[in-house]
Design a protein around this motif. Structure first.
Motif, short mmCIF file in Angstrom:
data_model
loop_
_atom_site.label_atom_id
_atom_site.label_comp_id
_atom_site.label_asym_id
_atom_site.label_seq_id
_atom_site.Cartn_x
_atom_site.Cartn_y
_atom_site.Cartn_z
N PHE A 106 -11.20 16.08 -11.60
CA PHE A 106 -12.36 15.35 -10.66
C PHE A 106 -11.61 15.70 -8.79
O PHE A 106 -11.12 16.27 -8.58
CB PHE A 106 -10.91 13.52 -10.25
N ASN A 107 -12.70 15.52 -8.20
CA ASN A 107 -12.87 15.82 -7.23
C ASN A 107 -11.90 14.83 -6.15
O ASN A 107 -11.59 13.34 -6.20
CB ASN A 107 -14.14 14.93 -6.24
N LYS A 108 -11.65 15.65 -5.51
CA LYS A 108 -10.13 14.71 -4.23
C LYS A 108 -10.96 14.02 -3.10
O LYS A 108 -10.13 12.95 -3.40
CB LYS A 108 -9.85 16.35 -3.72
N LYS A 109 -12.25 14.05 -3.12
CA LYS A 109 -12.70 13.01 -1.89
C LYS A 109 -13.26 11.27 -2.99
O LYS A 109 -12.46 10.23 -2.36
CB LYS A 109 -13.70 13.54 -1.28
N VAL A 167 0.62 -1.47 0.35
CA VAL A 167 0.07 -0.29 -0.30
C VAL A 167 1.02 1.03 -0.04
O VAL A 167 0.79 2.23 -0.45
CB VAL A 167 -0.64 -0.27 1.57
N SER A 168 2.21 0.80 0.72
CA SER A 168 3.25 2.67 0.89
C SER A 168 3.59 2.88 -0.35
O SER A 168 3.41 3.51 -0.80
CB SER A 168 3.98 2.02 1.57
N ILE A 169 4.02 1.71 -0.60
CA ILE A 169 4.46 2.19 -2.74
C ILE A 169 3.41 2.39 -3.51
O ILE A 169 3.10 3.11 -4.35
CB ILE A 169 5.15 0.34 -3.70
N PHE A 170 2.20 1.79 -4.09
CA PHE A 170 0.98 1.34 -4.66
C PHE A 170 0.21 3.04 -4.28
O PHE A 170 0.54 3.72 -5.68
CB PHE A 170 0.10 0.86 -4.39
N ILE A 171 0.58 3.45 -3.60
CA ILE A 171 -0.21 5.16 -3.11
C ILE A 171 1.22 6.36 -3.44
O ILE A 171 1.32 7.25 -3.78
CB ILE A 171 -0.53 5.12 -1.87
N GLY A 172 1.97 6.28 -2.25
CA GLY A 172 3.80 7.01 -2.93
C GLY A 172 3.77 7.15 -3.80
O GLY A 172 4.33 8.09 -3.50
N LYS A 173 3.68 5.68 -4.19
CA LYS A 173 4.64 6.63 -5.56
C LYS A 173 4.13 6.79 -6.91
O LYS A 173 4.20 8.58 -7.70
CB LYS A 173 4.46 5.12 -6.67
N ASP A 174 2.14 7.32 -6.36
CA ASP A 174 1.29 8.06 -6.89
C ASP A 174 2.41 9.95 -6.99
O ASP A 174 1.56 10.47 -7.80
CB ASP A 174 0.43 8.21 -7.29
N PHE A 175 1.97 9.97 -5.41
CA PHE A 175 2.90 11.07 -4.55
C PHE A 175 4.50 11.26 -6.11
O PHE A 175 4.24 12.86 -6.64
CB PHE A 175 2.84 10.99 -3.79
N ASP A 176 5.12 10.61 -6.07
CA ASP A 176 6.39 10.48 -6.06
C ASP A 176 6.87 10.73 -7.76
O ASP A 176 7.11 11.92 -8.09
CB ASP A 176 7.55 9.20 -6.09
N PHE A 228 -1.69 12.51 -8.74
CA PHE A 228 -2.67 12.54 -8.35
C PHE A 228 -2.78 14.46 -8.57
O PHE A 228 -3.73 14.96 -9.19
CB PHE A 228 -1.68 13.14 -6.94
N LYS A 229 -1.02 15.12 -8.97
CA LYS A 229 -1.82 16.34 -9.90
C LYS A 229 -2.23 16.50 -10.47
O LYS A 229 -3.27 17.07 -10.83
CB LYS A 229 -0.25 17.11 -9.50
N ASN A 230 -2.02 15.45 -11.39
CA ASN A 230 -2.27 15.42 -12.86
C ASN A 230 -3.76 14.62 -13.21
O ASN A 230 -4.55 15.22 -13.67
CB ASN A 230 -1.14 14.15 -13.53
N ILE A 231 -4.15 14.12 -11.95
CA ILE A 231 -5.82 13.28 -12.04
C ILE A 231 -6.36 14.56 -11.73
O ILE A 231 -8.08 15.45 -12.27
CB ILE A 231 -5.87 12.54 -10.90
#
Length: 254
Positions: free
Chosen positions: A103-106, A82-91, A95-98
């Motif tokens: 798209f709504n943040k929630k 889970v740390s890799i799966f979600i943390g990689k999107d931040f790296d 998320f900024k792109n989405i």
């Protein structure tokens, strides 16, 4: 929301790390069950035993093996994933792109929760199938009746809900830390190390600790009080972690 979840599932299927961890969980489940024939569990190296209150293979039945497949080793690798799966999107700035596409943040956070739980279910199935195969070959096959089946379903369901609670907390922490390496470290400390230390130091704290409640669900003869308490604990953690996570994720800049 539907499109976000579909995109997350596709990303899972194409993720090498997802399949690597799935393979590790399968191997760990097989090794733990087979090593239990020699009165030990390899998972003890990761902080716990396959089935804490039985130490001989001839005392283990298939149901105990299945319940024991959701152990400390499984939880450790789930947290890492889970740390890799979600943390990689931040790296990678995903998320900024989405968000930039409207798209709504929630909804983004909910899609991450659903996809993480979806991955968790796959890991659970892999672990339990491996345990079932070993159990059918080596462990006792108890006489099955309606009461045993119902008790097993109740116990495994609550244990799975506790796993979902761990997944939810891991998502929350990772969206706060926002880095793969630091998320792995923080999740392991917050979910595994610190609660265990507090439970050993302050015994009254152990009843609120997820792992301790999971340890109690090792047998098909689990009392109704333990089952109800485990259900309450799991739902409280799931609701609180997801509510806090959605609020923080929606409020903070990406």
């Amino acid at each position: 929301m539907k499109h976000l979840f579909k995109a997350e599932k596709i990303k899972l299927y194409y993720s090498k790390k997802f399949w690597i961890i799935a393979g590790v969980i399968a191997i760990l489940s097989i090794l733990n069950n087979t090593s239990y024939l020699f009165n030990g569990s390899l998972t003890s190296l990761l902080g716990g035993n396959l089935v804490k209150e039985t130490s001989e293979a001839n005392n283990i039945n298939i149901f105990s093996g299945l319940l024991g497949s959701i152990d400390d080793g499984f939880i450790t690798f789930l947290i890492i994933f889970v740390s890799i799966f979600i943390g990689k999107d931040f790296d990678l700035g995903m998320f900024k792109n989405i968000v930039s596409r409207g798209f709504n943040k929630k909804k983004i956070y909910i899609s991450k929760i659903f996809s993480s739980i979806y991955a968790t279910i796959i890991f659970l199935l892999i672990s339990m199938i491996c345990s079932l195969i070993i159990g059918l070959v080596f462990f006792q096959k108890p006489l099955v009746n309606t009461n045993i089946i119902v008790n097993f379903i109740e116990t495994i369901t609550i244990k799975i809900l506790l796993v979902f609670a761990i997944t939810s907390i891991s998502v929350l922490i990772t969206t706060i830390v926002r880095n793969v390496g630091y998320s792995i470290l923080t999740n392991l400390l917050v979910i595994r190390v610190i609660p265990s230390t507090l439970a050993m130091t302050f015994h009254s704290f152990s009843k609120y600790e997820i792992s301790n409640n999971m340890y109690k669900l090792i047998d098909i003869n689990t009392s109704s009080n333990i089952l109800i308490y485990g259900l309450v604990i799991s739902l409280v953690y799931i609701i609180l972690s997801n509510s806090i996570g959605m609020y923080i994720f929606a409020k903070n800049d990406l």
